[in-house]
Design a protein around this motif. Structure first.
Motif: not given
Length: 304
Positions: A119-144
């Motif tokens: 799993x990968x979690x990507x988080x973006x804050x508007x500034x260092x230590x600031x407010x979270x403006x983006x968050x995505x969790x990517x499941x690395x299981x590519x099984x169809x």
């Protein structure tokens, strides 16, 4: 097919990397010391350049390894910086998790290649230590999964490459945190961020393949002697582009001719072979229609 995009890279500098759970020096890495006599073949690191150096001639020299090619040769990036060196085949590894925090400036795209993990979690804050403006969790299981049977019995299929092209680019002072986790060792070959540029809509008929650099020779009895070597991805894409953006797209792509980028033929799960990290070998744009033109790209990936 989906829109074809390119992630133009932002080079991660020492000042941009706020923190990493991978140490420098990592276990087994030795920091260069001017007073030490090194044997030929000894490998040291320099935290200033984030590189490893191999001793060519035994001895002691006060000159910095990066400035002394007579006695030292580059031997790749340090473990912490392997994921940022913009090269295929070098990886940052850890027992179960890697977390990096960076301040890359304005970005809208992120790509991770040569991944091993769950799993990968990507988080973006508007500034260092600031407010979270983006968050995505990517499941690395590519099984169809297509049936109940497959849900229970199919093996885990590692999703080794993925891209995100919807990061909020209007936060110039953003703080980006990326975490990859698993219950087993994790690995990241490339973490690239930058501006995502939409080229157009990829037409049907795209091709994906590899160029193999393995050595295959026949002996006098006709049997093959095979020495496995590196390979690189390759792809041919035909993209339908808006006629009004003909000049903009041509100039933007021409400016990337010598820059390794992530070319995204399709960003859907199952089409990872159309995510290629490398250069285009040939670019041509055909003025075919009144409202749209055709952009033909032949892309060759970096060796891996």
């Amino acid at each position: 097919m989906s829109g074809m995009k390119v992630i133009k890279p932002t080079t991660i500098t020492t000042a941009m990397l706020t923190s990493s759970t991978v140490a420098e020096p990592a276990a087994g890495e030795v920091v260069w010391n001017a007073a030490t006599a090194y044997a030929a073949g000894a490998v040291v690191i320099r935290a200033t350049t984030h590189m490893k150096y191999e001793r060519v001639i035994a001895g002691t020299t006060a000159m910095l390894p990066e400035s002394d090619p007579l006695n030292w040769i580059e031997a790749g990036p340090t473990l912490r910086w392997a994921m940022f060196d913009r090269k295929i085949g070098t990886a940052t590894t850890a027992p179960t998790a890697i977390t990096v925090v960076t301040r890359p400036g304005s970005i809208s795209g992120l790509g991770m290649l040569e991944l091993v993990g769950r799993q990968v979690v990507v988080t973006v804050k508007d500034a260092p230590g600031g407010i979270t403006v983006y968050s995505r969790t990517v499941n690395l299981d590519g099984t169809m999964i297509t049936s109940v049977y497959e849900w229970f019995f199919l093996d885990f299929e590692q999703l080794s490459d993925f891209v995100l092209t919807d990061l909020p680019q209007h936060f110039a002072a953003c703080e980006l945190t990326v975490t990859i986790t698993s219950t087993t060792p994790v690995s990241v070959g490339v973490l690239q961020v930058g501006q995502a540029m939409t080229v157009g809509r990829a037409a049907m008929g795209a091709t994906a393949g590899i160029i193999d650099y393995s050595k295959k020779e026949k002996d006098r009895f006709g049997n093959f002697d095979v020495v496995a070597g590196a390979f690189s991805k390759r792809g041919n894409l035909q993209v339908l582009t808006p006629a009004t953006e003909f000049n903009k797209i041509f100039r933007s792509l021409a400016a990337l001719r010598a820059t390794p980028c992530i070319y995204i033929g399709a960003d859907q799960v199952g089409f990872e072979p159309l995510i290629i990290y490398g250069f285009y070998k040939e670019l041509s744009m055909v003025v075919a229609y009144a409202q749209h033109h055709l952009c033909n790209l032949e892309i060759e990936g970096l060796s891996q």
